[in-house]
Every structure is written in structure tokens, then in C-alpha cells.
Design a protein around this motif. Structure first.
Motif, PDB file in Angstrom:
ATOM      1  N   GLU A 170       2.133 -12.804   6.060  1.00 20.08           N
ATOM      2  CA  GLU A 170       2.764 -11.575   6.535  1.00 20.08           C
ATOM      3  C   GLU A 170       2.570 -10.490   5.489  1.00 20.08           C
ATOM      4  O   GLU A 170       2.877 -10.678   4.314  1.00 20.08           O
ATOM      5  CB  GLU A 170       4.266 -11.793   6.750  1.00 20.08           C
ATOM      6  N   ALA A 171       2.032  -9.342   5.939  1.00 15.85           N
ATOM      7  CA  ALA A 171       1.945  -8.160   5.087  1.00 15.85           C
ATOM      8  C   ALA A 171       3.182  -7.315   5.386  1.00 15.85           C
ATOM      9  O   ALA A 171       3.474  -7.031   6.543  1.00 15.85           O
ATOM     10  CB  ALA A 171       0.673  -7.377   5.391  1.00 15.85           C
ATOM     11  N   ARG A 172       3.914  -6.961   4.345  1.00 17.66           N
ATOM     12  CA  ARG A 172       5.150  -6.196   4.521  1.00 17.66           C
ATOM     13  C   ARG A 172       4.951  -4.770   4.034  1.00 17.66           C
ATOM     14  O   ARG A 172       4.426  -4.558   2.946  1.00 17.66           O
ATOM     15  CB  ARG A 172       6.290  -6.866   3.754  1.00 17.66           C
ATOM     16  N   ARG A 173       5.395  -3.825   4.845  1.00 12.84           N
ATOM     17  CA  ARG A 173       5.245  -2.398   4.526  1.00 12.84           C
ATOM     18  C   ARG A 173       5.798  -2.110   3.134  1.00 12.84           C
ATOM     19  O   ARG A 173       6.922  -2.459   2.822  1.00 12.84           O
ATOM     20  CB  ARG A 173       5.970  -1.546   5.571  1.00 12.84           C
ATOM     21  N   GLU A 174       4.959  -1.475   2.333  1.00 11.94           N
ATOM     22  CA  GLU A 174       5.294  -1.045   0.979  1.00 11.94           C
ATOM     23  C   GLU A 174       5.744  -2.188   0.068  1.00 11.94           C
ATOM     24  O   GLU A 174       6.331  -1.946  -0.980  1.00 11.94           O
ATOM     25  CB  GLU A 174       6.340   0.064   0.998  1.00 11.94           C
ATOM     26  N   ALA A 175       5.478  -3.428   0.444  1.00 11.08           N
ATOM     27  CA  ALA A 175       5.931  -4.551  -0.379  1.00 11.08           C
ATOM     28  C   ALA A 175       4.819  -5.555  -0.683  1.00 11.08           C
ATOM     29  O   ALA A 175       4.964  -6.355  -1.588  1.00 11.08           O
ATOM     30  CB  ALA A 175       7.091  -5.265   0.304  1.00 11.08           C
ATOM     31  N   GLY A 176       3.749  -5.543   0.063  1.00 10.18           N
ATOM     32  CA  GLY A 176       2.679  -6.503  -0.180  1.00 10.18           C
ATOM     33  C   GLY A 176       2.763  -7.713   0.713  1.00 10.18           C
ATOM     34  O   GLY A 176       3.312  -7.652   1.820  1.00 10.18           O
ATOM     35  N   LEU A 177       2.242  -8.825   0.244  1.00 14.32           N
ATOM     36  CA  LEU A 177       2.172 -10.043   1.033  1.00 14.32           C
ATOM     37  C   LEU A 177       3.358 -10.943   0.735  1.00 14.32           C
ATOM     38  O   LEU A 177       3.730 -11.127  -0.432  1.00 14.32           O
ATOM     39  CB  LEU A 177       0.872 -10.788   0.729  1.00 14.32           C
ATOM     40  N   THR A 178       3.946 -11.502   1.775  1.00 11.70           N
ATOM     41  CA  THR A 178       5.067 -12.429   1.605  1.00 11.70           C
ATOM     42  C   THR A 178       4.626 -13.595   0.719  1.00 11.70           C
ATOM     43  O   THR A 178       3.572 -14.171   0.924  1.00 11.70           O
ATOM     44  CB  THR A 178       5.530 -12.961   2.982  1.00 11.70           C
ATOM     45  N   GLY A 179       5.438 -13.884  -0.270  1.00 11.49           N
ATOM     46  CA  GLY A 179       5.151 -14.983  -1.172  1.00 11.49           C
ATOM     47  C   GLY A 179       4.390 -14.585  -2.423  1.00 11.49           C
ATOM     48  O   GLY A 179       4.274 -15.363  -3.354  1.00 11.49           O
ATOM     49  N   ASP A 180       3.860 -13.361  -2.466  1.00 13.47           N
ATOM     50  CA  ASP A 180       3.143 -12.901  -3.653  1.00 13.47           C
ATOM     51  C   ASP A 180       4.146 -12.237  -4.580  1.00 13.47           C
ATOM     52  O   ASP A 180       4.549 -11.105  -4.361  1.00 13.47           O
ATOM     53  CB  ASP A 180       2.023 -11.934  -3.269  1.00 13.47           C
ATOM     54  N   HIS A 181       4.552 -12.941  -5.607  1.00  7.92           N
ATOM     55  CA  HIS A 181       5.606 -12.455  -6.488  1.00  7.92           C
ATOM     56  C   HIS A 181       5.167 -11.327  -7.405  1.00  7.92           C
ATOM     57  O   HIS A 181       5.988 -10.625  -7.967  1.00  7.92           O
ATOM     58  CB  HIS A 181       6.160 -13.608  -7.337  1.00  7.92           C
ATOM     59  N   SER A 182       3.875 -11.097  -7.564  1.00  6.31           N
ATOM     60  CA  SER A 182       3.420 -10.117  -8.548  1.00  6.31           C
ATOM     61  C   SER A 182       3.183  -8.717  -7.996  1.00  6.31           C
ATOM     62  O   SER A 182       2.865  -7.811  -8.744  1.00  6.31           O
ATOM     63  CB  SER A 182       2.141 -10.611  -9.221  1.00  6.31           C
ATOM     64  N   ARG A 183       3.348  -8.498  -6.702  1.00  4.32           N
ATOM     65  CA  ARG A 183       3.015  -7.191  -6.143  1.00  4.32           C
ATOM     66  C   ARG A 183       4.144  -6.495  -5.367  1.00  4.32           C
ATOM     67  O   ARG A 183       3.874  -5.653  -4.541  1.00  4.32           O
ATOM     68  CB  ARG A 183       1.829  -7.311  -5.201  1.00  4.32           C
ATOM     69  N   PRO A 184       5.393  -6.826  -5.590  1.00  6.28           N
ATOM     70  CA  PRO A 184       6.423  -6.189  -4.769  1.00  6.28           C
ATOM     71  C   PRO A 184       6.646  -4.730  -5.161  1.00  6.28           C
ATOM     72  O   PRO A 184       6.268  -4.299  -6.237  1.00  6.28           O
ATOM     73  CB  PRO A 184       7.668  -7.022  -5.066  1.00  6.28           C
ATOM     74  N   GLY A 185       7.256  -3.994  -4.260  1.00  6.11           N
ATOM     75  CA  GLY A 185       7.682  -2.638  -4.564  1.00  6.11           C
ATOM     76  C   GLY A 185       6.864  -1.565  -3.899  1.00  6.11           C
ATOM     77  O   GLY A 185       5.647  -1.664  -3.818  1.00  6.11           O
ATOM     78  N   PRO A 186       7.531  -0.525  -3.407  1.00  8.85           N
ATOM     79  CA  PRO A 186       6.860   0.546  -2.687  1.00  8.85           C
ATOM     80  C   PRO A 186       5.946   1.406  -3.551  1.00  8.85           C
ATOM     81  O   PRO A 186       5.037   2.024  -3.058  1.00  8.85           O
ATOM     82  CB  PRO A 186       8.011   1.375  -2.114  1.00  8.85           C
ATOM     83  N   ARG A 187       6.164   1.459  -4.830  1.00 13.06           N
ATOM     84  CA  ARG A 187       5.344   2.313  -5.695  1.00 13.06           C
ATOM     85  C   ARG A 187       4.146   1.578  -6.288  1.00 13.06           C
ATOM     86  O   ARG A 187       3.330   2.174  -6.974  1.00 13.06           O
ATOM     87  CB  ARG A 187       6.213   2.883  -6.813  1.00 13.06           C
ATOM     88  N   ASN A 188       4.051   0.295  -6.056  1.00 15.86           N
ATOM     89  CA  ASN A 188       2.960  -0.489  -6.615  1.00 15.86           C
ATOM     90  C   ASN A 188       1.686  -0.245  -5.805  1.00 15.86           C
ATOM     91  O   ASN A 188       1.628  -0.540  -4.621  1.00 15.86           O
ATOM     92  CB  ASN A 188       3.317  -1.976  -6.619  1.00 15.86           C
ATOM     93  N   ALA A 189       0.675   0.283  -6.457  1.00 16.84           N
ATOM     94  CA  ALA A 189      -0.604   0.555  -5.792  1.00 16.84           C
ATOM     95  C   ALA A 189      -1.441  -0.705  -5.628  1.00 16.84           C
ATOM     96  O   ALA A 189      -2.463  -0.690  -4.967  1.00 16.84           O
ATOM     97  CB  ALA A 189      -1.388   1.604  -6.585  1.00 16.84           C
TER      98      ALA A 189
END
Length: 153
Positions: A8-27
């Protein structure tokens, strides 16, 4: 890293289960690599077996499209809409994990980074489709010129 058939790709959060890419400001919410580049990286490293994308710490590997052509573009994979945010440069940690020469082998082959604009499910074998560019008015069009002048005055 886990390899999955569905994510699951989550809006402004990345991929579910990927702990290194959360957050709306993360490019760097999602990292993508071109499947065809895996063979190049493998050859540059002098290895016999293909380098799996998970070893290179990329979220998604795609084939049949030049990822660098997606600069400044939005694209769909499955239900998710992503937007390219930059090039995915290699990091020194790759060299530490995979051995000497990995950093140089990855240069120019690291893929792209993206953020999730619209969430949705991405499945193995989903195609990548590029969204059309916004239509820009013809500068020779009189209405467009008038609007342009009005903003300048």
C-alpha cells in the motif's frame, strides 16, 4: 528488507511497512530503480549473479521505462499516483554493506526518488503509466498574451 507482491502506498507517507520514509515533507518516500540497470551494476561489480533491488535498498524495480525521463513528472503504478522528486544517489552505507566499488557502480544507475500524491495498492507486475503534462496556453494566442500583460502591469 522484505520482498512483497502487494504493497500500500500512502499519501504523503510512503509505502506501508517502510520505516525509513514516513512523513509528508520527505522527498524520498519511495525509491525506484530501473530493472535494466541491475545488470549494469552487477557487471561493474564483477559479479556473476544479478544484484537484487532489495540489496540496493530500493523499494520498487520497474522495467521498460527510462526512469530519468520522469523528471518533474507524475506517474501511476497500480492505483497509486507518485511524483518524481529527484535522483536516488548511492550512499556510503551501500559500500560498507556490499563491498568496495559499489558506490561507483551505482553512480548514474541509482534510480529516482518519489513522493506519494494519491495512495493506493501497488501489485507486482503493475504497469507504470506517465500522467500527461498540464496544457500550457499558446503564447501567440491573444487572450493568453493579454492575461500575461495584465499580470506584468
Amino acid at each position: 528488507m522484505l520482498e512483497v507482491d502487494v504493497v500500500e502506498a500512502r499519501r504523503e507517507a510512503g509505502l506501508t511497512g517502510d520505516h525509513s520514509r514516513p512523513g509528508p515533507r520527505n522527498a524520498r518516500q519511495v525509491t525506484l530503480i530501473q530493472w535494466e540497470h541491475l545488470a549494469v551494476i552487477t557487471a561493474l561489480l564483477g559479479r556473476d549473479t544479478p544484484m537484487p533491488p532489495s540489496e540496493l535498498r530500493r523499494n520498487i524495480a520497474v522495467a521498460g521505462i527510462n526512469l530519468f525521463s520522469l523528471k518533474g513528472r507524475r506517474f501511476r503504478i497500480g492505483q497509486a499516483l507518485l511524483e518524481t522528486t529527484g535522483w536516488c544517489q548511492p550512499c556510503a552505507r551501500l559500500e560498507e554493506r556490499l563491498g568496495r566499488g559499489t558506490f561507483q557502480a551505482m553512480r548514474g544507475h541509482g534510480g529516482i526518488t518519489a513522493r506519494v500524491i494519491e495512495g493506493g495498492i501497488i501489485r507486482l507486475e503493475d504497469a507504470v503509466s506517465v500522467e500527461p503534462l498540464e496544457t500550457i496556453s499558446d503564447p501567440q494566442d491573444n487572450d493568453a498574451r493579454q492575461g500575461w500583460r495584465a499580470r506584468l502591469e
